[in-house]
Every structure is written in C-alpha cells, then in structure tokens.
Design an enzyme around this catalytic site. Structure first.
Site, PDB file in Angstrom:
ATOM      1  N   HIS A   1       0.821  -1.203   0.000  1.00 40.85           N
ATOM      2  CA  HIS A   1       0.000   0.000   0.000  1.00 40.85           C
ATOM      3  C   HIS A   1       0.859   1.258   0.000  1.00 40.85           C
ATOM      4  CE1 HIS A   1      -3.796   1.989   0.435  1.00 40.85           C
ATOM      5  NE2 HIS A   1      -3.329   2.703   1.439  1.00 40.85           N
TER       6      HIS A   1
ATOM      7  N   GLU B   1      -2.602  -5.553  -4.222  1.00 39.33           N
ATOM      8  CA  GLU B   1      -3.322  -5.242  -2.992  1.00 39.33           C
ATOM      9  C   GLU B   1      -4.678  -5.934  -2.960  1.00 39.33           C
ATOM     10  OE1 GLU B   1      -4.295  -1.191  -1.835  1.00 39.33           O
ATOM     11  OE2 GLU B   1      -2.177  -0.792  -2.188  1.00 39.33           O
TER      12      GLU B   1
ATOM     13  N   ASN C   1      26.046 -22.262  -7.414  1.00 44.66           N
ATOM     14  CA  ASN C   1      26.919 -23.414  -7.527  1.00 44.66           C
ATOM     15  C   ASN C   1      26.511 -24.505  -6.537  1.00 44.66           C
ATOM     16  OD1 ASN C   1      29.496 -24.389  -8.745  1.00 44.66           O
ATOM     17  ND2 ASN C   1      29.983 -24.558  -6.563  1.00 44.66           N
TER      18      ASN C   1
END
Lengths: 730, 158
Positions: free
Chosen positions: A46, A68, A466
């Site tokens: 918000h 939202e 990795n």
C-alpha cells in the site's frame, strides 16, 4: 513540481518495501495461516502504491494496486492461499523490482503490466465476491441507508451526544483530482475547512495518518460533527482547489438507529441553531469519550497483539480526534520523511538518518587531510620541543583517533542487505532445478565496509547457485543416500580479527577429487603427473582456474559462460581470499575471507629508489634481510630458500623501472608476501615501518596499472603508491 | 571534424607556454594552476605520465605536455606550472613551461589548425587563434586526454 529531489528517497524506500514484501511472502509461504504477515505485506504494498502514484509511476501503482486486491482478499479470508497464488505475487514483485530498477537506472519505470495484472485479477476472482477495500476509496456509499464506514460504540456515543447538543453529523466523501501532486496538503486543507466554525472530524477513512502520508488513492471519507448545513459543508470543501467531488450525507438519528439497532433516547431537532453555551460542548464531551476510549484501546491492545486493521484505524482516528487540528501542514518532503520514520519505527525503534555515501566519502577525504596535517604537526612539535605544544598535539592525536573510529564505523553496513535477496533467489532456483532446499542464514548483522558490500553480492550469488546446482543432489538421490529429502544450504557471516568471513556450505554430494583432476587434465590445466602429487586443497583450488567448469552440461543456472574464476578474481580484487573444503558425500564449504574495510589499510611502508610504497600488511608473511650469498639463481630468476621452501624474488626496482644505482651489494631487504599458498619475496631498498594509510584511487585517467592497486597520502603530504602484491606473486 | 570544432563561441582561454609556442585552453576546463611540487612516479605508464601529486587530498595524475607533444625535455623552471584540467570525469594536471595570461578569444579569430604545427597532430587542436599579434594554439583537451589515446600510446610503447 520537480520530483527529482525526492527520487532518491523514493528509490530507497521502494527497495525497502520490496524487500519487506519479499521477506514476508517467504515467511507467509511457510505459515499460510498467519494473517498478520499478510497485513504486513499489504501495508508495504500500500505504501509503495501511494509513493509510486505520487511520483507519477503509473505502471508501478497499477500493479501494486492489483496486488493489494489479492492481498486484501487473503486477509479477509475470502481467498484460499495456494502455491500458484504465491508464485503470481512473487512474479508481480519481480515486475515491480524491474520497474524500480529501471527508475534507478534513470528510466521512466514503465513496463507492460497487462499480463501480470490479468493474472492477478484471475487469482483474485478465484475467491469470493470483491469486497471493497476502504483504503482504496471503493467503499463508496451506495445508498442513503448505507454508511461508508463502520462506527464503533465510542464513535456512536460521540455522534449521539453531538446530535443531542444540536450538532449535525455528516459522512463526507471527498474526491481529489487523481493528478493532484500534493494530495495530503489538499486533504489538510479540506480538514481545515471542515473544522471551521467549531466543526470536528471524529473519524477518517483511511486514517488521518495514512492521509497525511498520501496513502490513499484519490478519495477519503470523514465523519464530521458540525454546525453547518450539508450544503454549506459541501460548498466550503468544493472551494478547495483540485477537489473533484464532495458527497455529504447527513446522519439522522433515524439512520443511526437503523444502523445500530439501538433505540435513540433523545431526538433533537437538527435544524435548531446551537447556542453559544452549547457550542463547546461536543468537543469537550468528545474528548472525554476519547480519553476513556484510549484507555480501553490501550487495555485491549495487549489482548489483540496481532492488531487487526480495524483496531488500528480506530486507534488512529481517536488520537486524531483528540487533537482537533489534524496533520501538520505538509510540504511533501516532510510527508515522505515521516513515512520513513514511521515505517522505520514499526520495524525497529532505531533513530537513524540517511546519509549518502558520497557525503561520507567527502568526510573521509577531509578526515584523511586532517590525519596528514596531524602527522606534520607531530613532526614539527617534536622538532620545536615545546612541552605544551607536544601535549596539545598528543591530545589532538587521541581525539582524531576516536574520530577515525567513528567515521569508519559510519561506513560499516550490515551484510543483511546483501543476504536479504537470497532466500527469494534460492526459492526460485530450487523450483527451477526441482530440488528441495532450506536456506539457513546466520550472522546477517555482521558489518562490512560499504565499498565491500557493494561488490560482494555477485560472488555470493555465484557460489549459492553453484551449491544448489552442483552441490545438492535431487530429492530422489538424497533419499537413496539416506539423507533428508530437503537439502540444507548454510550462509554464514562472522568477524574474526580484522577480517570478515562469509561461508557458503551445503550438505550435498561434495567434491570428487578424481572428477576435478580428470577435467583439469582434460583442459590442460595440469598434467597427469602433477595431479597425482596434488593435495586435496590444491585440487579444489583448480575449481577456480579459468576455463574450468565441472558442470557435466551447461545448465541455465550456472552455465552462464562464467566459472568460479570470476568469483576468485572479484574476491581478490577486494583483497580477499576464497577457499574450498569438501567431504565427498557430505558436502562442500566455500569460505570467503575479506578485510573489514578497503578504505583504510594497515600497511608496511618501504623505500625503493626515491619512491615510497605501501604494501598491505595482510598479504605480508614476514620481512627479512638476506645476505647476497643466500640468493640463488634458478632458470633466469633469483630465488631464496625461505623456511625450506624455494620462493622467487621480485626486484621492485626492475618491475617499476626505477634504475639500479645505489643498491646495497651485501644483502637484500625482502618483504615476503603470500597469495593463497604461493609466496614471493619483494626486494626493496629499505623498510620504513608500519602505518595505517587511507586508500585512494588514482582517478579515472590512470586505470589498471600493473601491480598498483591505489595510492595514499603520507604524513609529509607526498603520494605513495600501494602495491598490489597479488599481481606480483605468480 | 575541423569545421565542427570551429563552431566555437567567443571564449576565455588561459594562455600557457610550451617551448616557443603559446597555447590556449578554455577557462571552463581549468580547475586551478599549481606550482611544481613533488611528483610520485607511477610505474608502467606511458612516458608522458610524470606521476601523481597530492592535490589537496586528491591523488591527481600529472602529464608532461612537452613529452606528450614530443617537443623535447626541458629543465624544470621557476615558471613551470601544473594546470589542473577537468574533462568529463577525468581530472589531470598538465605540466607547462609557464602559465601567464587569460585572454578573450573572439570566435572570428579562430582558424582551423594547419596540418602540422610544431609536431603536434592536428587532431589535438581545436584551431589556431590570432589575437592581436599573438598566435594561440587552442588545444582539444578531450582528445589529448582521451583514454583510448592513452591505451594506444601504451601499446605502441610496449
């Protein structure tokens, strides 16, 4: 209005909020029942939306708005949370991130969000009917009997008493032009107008604080107690510039009764003009109510620790009513900094200010000037031999020493901000690779110099990739080898002495010596005979050789055309060391050792010809004066026997082209430096001594000079170059 | 290219001497003029890079313009100065034999550089200005200081 000056602030905060959303989403995925987390996410989204809208980044605002909606439904229990939904939200966060990055890079932050928006709305439709989110201004009064907001008991009492005292109560909805730049200022003006003539706002949606911070779209609603008629109120508000529409709805006792189902004991003729004596009454009584209410809320606050949003709004609106003049007038910048302090305070009660790194650099430069002058003063004072002067200079020396600590500390940043993005990244990677993994982060509060922080992210990303790609087995393989299905990757940072260590370890298959050797021999990095004699450590170091990749086939994850050699180079450029340890079948640990700071280093000053050079102390093994007779020749170079090991000599005069006159012929002064396991002896003319020096760059004109990593300014004001020993050790 | 560079407006230039010629560099590009001071040698750099100095806490590279333009070495004189110039984000000091004047150069006085002047390639020049009886060689600093140029010289020397 020029928004540029707020851009930096916007970027910083946007990053913070995105990070918060990311973190909380991950948390939420683990605990989908915890609606408090959704509230956190919602709040961040918000705020972000409000900021983006204010700054004119429409796409950003649109996307956050859709997000939202979904979040709102989740927190209202209208949507069932599933992985798909979380994925979509993560995806939107990705888009948001790339928009913010575009803004950082000076772009306009535009991005086609249609797809992701439709995905979001699809997800949102998955749930029940669309509820109106009050903060989005959709909670509009639809019919006369509907009030745009809930009224709690306390507010109801205030309303009733106000009506009893001859006041009118209105629900006012104010619509501000969507392109209004200073919405909070407009809102403030509306509040002022409403409260003219003894009026009082007793409730606002969103809360007054949110309004102050521009956390609303284009409309807000207030519950107003006033003596004025509805038309008057409307007219007055409409007089405020940039107000599009005002809807004033009078709350009659009948309506209230209907609303609450409570019999109204007193009905007052609303048209009666209030008398002088009663005019101050509602205010006073309202205040009393409030004090009581605040007590109540305080008491209930403990009970409802995970404060649902309604409670919060309530509390806020009350504190507002208690101070009839709401909101300080808002220059926009104030509003923003307020947002900052507020969001900060919700996380930690740290009182901090933001300082740009440039300013700290300036401070650092000024300070090093001071250090240089101090050196001169010390020298002069000792020549003049005046006790008072000596005392003063010594005192100044101590103070500047303390000052140095403070300034250096100011540049230290917790590594947290680098680590923060990893949980999210690992989650994504694990999904892509069909692996199950738990990321365990420790020591995120370990502090490193800002200059190091900026650079260390990429190597860690590489090592994590990795570990996931090569280190961890698939869940099936893990089960077969009697391991937990879910792999564990640990990321750990800690201080030790003047160094910071960062460890990335996995509990995967470990490194197989033979495999590496095979490949290294294949690639011509070592010969078969050499391979046989190598220790495990030496074999592991082969991983970092350029052109080496252990991936059987190039995968999306690590096959990006870069090997671990890039990691090694990067870390060495930061004056760090990277090592590997592994137990076949049980896992691998990569360990990175870094200096605490790159801006001030302890060094050994040496003299070569007419020049002075600084050699970083952390690379020095020992200094020695060796008789010429002990210098041996091997091939074309000179070597010495150092504790049973033959190491090459590097004559700095030759390397730096400084001529050969005036060299001692009976002995050589050698600084023995190391790079990993390799060592070399740097031959200098004489040693000057150990000194802390401020690292400075040579500027943009002289870049990449062989064996020189930077410069520093000495006590006599002259420049000394800092030797990059890594370049000199083969 | 020469034509384009001639589109200069009236400029104020700092006049300095190298060997027997007078040169001009736009005032806007000059940060300060310093006396000679200790210069730290930076190894493995092109010949014309004399080294670095401490310019109020900032390590600043210094170029010997004579060497740069192959005008022959000269003893350091009382009048020798280091002109600190800023081009783009590069800050460099230029060693010159003397810096003694600031004059206005009207755009009309600037002519394209002749093919060869005192051994300096025309590339490095913005033009030649006749001001009164003086002949000023206007330097194109961007070119003189371009990093590519430095790289090139490095390669040739290596």
């Amino acid at each position: 209005m020029d928004m540029n000056q707020y851009l930096d602030m916007f970027i910083d905060e946007a990053r913070e909020h995105l990070q918060a959303i990311n973190d909380n989403l991950l948390e939420f995925e683990k605990r989908p029942d915890d609606l408090a987390i959704v509230n956190e996410i919602f709040r961040s989204a918000h705020t972000l939306k409000g900021m983006a809208a204010t700054m004119g980044f429409e796409d950003l605002a649109t996307l956050t708005h859709e997000m939202e909606n979904v979040l709102d439904k989740i927190r209202n229990d209208e949507l069932q949370v599933d992985t798909n939904m979380i994925d979509v939200i993560f995806k939107s966060v990705d888009s948001l991130e790339s928009m913010v990055h575009s803004i950082i890079d000076g772009g306009d932050g535009k991005l086609d969000v249609t797809d992701i928006v439709s995905e979001l709305s699809e997800v949102a439709v998955g749930g029940g009917t669309s509820p109106s989110s009050s903060s989005q201004g959709t909670g509009k009064a639809t019919s006369a009997s509907d009030l745009p907001f809930d009224i709690n008991d306390i507010e109801l009492t205030i309303v009733q008493q106000s009506i009893e005292s001859g006041y009118q109560v209105y629900a006012v909805e104010v619509q501000i032009r969507s392109d209004c730049l200073l919405k909070s200022a407009r809102a403030y003006m509306v509040f002022t107008v409403l409260e003219e003539g003894g009026g009082e706002v007793i409730k606002a949606i969103p809360s007054v604080e949110d309004i102050e911070q521009e956390l609303f779209d284009s409309s807000f609603e207030v519950l107003l107690v006033s003596k004025l008629s509805g038309e008057e109120v409307q007219k007055k508000v409409m007089n405020v510039a940039e107000i599009v529409d005002v809807e004033v709805q009078a709350l009659t006792p009948e309506l209230l009764q209907k609303l609450t189902g409570v019999e109204q004991s007193v009905v007052v003729d609303a048209s009666t003009e209030p008398t002088e004596s009663t005019s101050s009454q509602p205010q006073a009584s309202a205040k009393e109510q409030q004090q009581e209410a605040q007590k109540q809320t305080a008491a209930s606050a403990e009970a409802t620790a995970g404060t649902p949003p309604t409670d919060e709004t309530e509390e806020k609106s009350q504190s507002t009513a208690a101070t009839p003049a709401p909101a300080v007038p808002e220059p926009f910048s104030d509003a923003v900094s307020k947002t900052e302090t507020q969001t900060k305070s919700t996380r930690a009660s740290n009182r901090t200010i933001r300082v740009s790194i440039d300013r700290l650099d300036v401070l650092m430069n000024l300070f090093s000037e001071l250090i240089i002058d101090r050196g001169r003063l010390e020298q002069l004072a000792s020549e003049i031999e005046n006790q008072e002067l000596l005392d003063t200079v010594e005192h100044m020396g101590r103070i500047s020493g303390d000052l140095q600590d403070i300034i250096l500390n100011m540049r230290m940043v917790p590594i947290e901000q680098v680590f923060n993005r990893f949980p999210r990244m690992v989650r994504g990677l694990a999904k892509d690779l069909d692996k199950k993994v738990e990321l365990n982060i420790a020591g995120a509060d370990t502090e490193l110099d800002r200059t190091v922080i900026d650079e260390i992210g990429d190597p860690i990303v590489h090592l994590l990739r990795n570990a996931l790609d090569h280190g961890l087995e698939t869940p099936e393989e893990r089960v077969e080898s009697d391991k937990e299905e879910t792999g564990l990757i640990k990321l750990r940072a800690f201080h030790s002495g003047n160094n910071v260590f960062i460890e990335i370890s996995d509990d995967g298959r470990g490194i197989h010596r033979e495999k590496i050797l095979e490949r290294a021999i294949d690639r011509g990095i070592v010969t078969e005979e050499q391979g046989l004699e190598m220790t495990d450590q030496e074999v592991y170091q082969l991983l970092f050789a350029s052109g080496f990749s252990t991936a059987e086939e190039v995968s999306d994850i690590s096959g990006r055309g870069v090997g671990l050699d890039v990691v090694k180079n990067k870390i060495e450029s930061l004056s760090g060391i990277v090592t590997v340890n592994s137990i076949p079948g049980a896992g691998t640990t990569f360990s990175i050792q870094l200096p605490l700071t790159l801006s001030i280093i302890t060094s050994m000053l040496v003299k070569v010809s007419t020049e002075k050079y600084a050699i970083p102390l952390n690379t020095i093994e020992e200094t020695a004066v060796i008789p010429k007779a002990d210098v041996m020749s091997a091939h074309s170079g000179k070597v010495i026997d150092y504790r049973g090991k033959v190491i090459p000599l590097v004559f700095l005069r030759e390397v730096f082209g400084l001529g050969n006159d005036g060299v001692r012929d009976d002995a050589v002064s050698v600084v023995i430096v190391k790079k990993g396991d390799e060592m070399a002896g740097l031959v200098v003319d004489s040693f000057i001594g150990q000194q802390e020096v401020v690292l400075k760059s040579l500027g943009n004109y002289l870049t990449e000079i062989f064996a020189i990593s930077g410069a520093t300014i000495l006590g006599d004001g002259q420049v000394a170059l800092i030797i990059d020993t890594n370049a000199l050790v083969k | 290219m020469a034509e384009q560079q001639l589109q200069v407006e009236d400029t104020k230039v700092i006049v300095f001497r190298l060997k027997d010629e007078e040169y001009g560099v736009e005032v806007g590009q000059i940060k300060s003029i310093e006396r000679m001071q200790h210069i730290t040698i930076v190894p493995n750099t092109p010949d014309f890079v004399r080294g670095v100095i401490n310019l109020r806490g900032v390590v600043t590279p210094v170029i010997n313009l004579r060497t740069r333009f192959e005008l022959g070495e000269e003893e350091e004189l009382e009048s020798t100065r280091i002109i600190i110039v800023t081009v783009d984000d590069i800050e460099v000091g230029l060693i010159v034999d003397a810096a003694h004047d600031v004059i206005d150069v009207p755009a009309s006085a600037v002519e394209p550089p002749p093919e060869v002047i005192g051994g300096i390639e025309a590339d490095y020049l913005r033009g030649v200005a006749k001001v009164g009886k003086r002949l000023l060689i206007l330097l194109n600093l961007d070119r003189v200081l371009s990093p590519e140029e430095v790289e090139l010289v490095k390669q040739i020397e290596a």
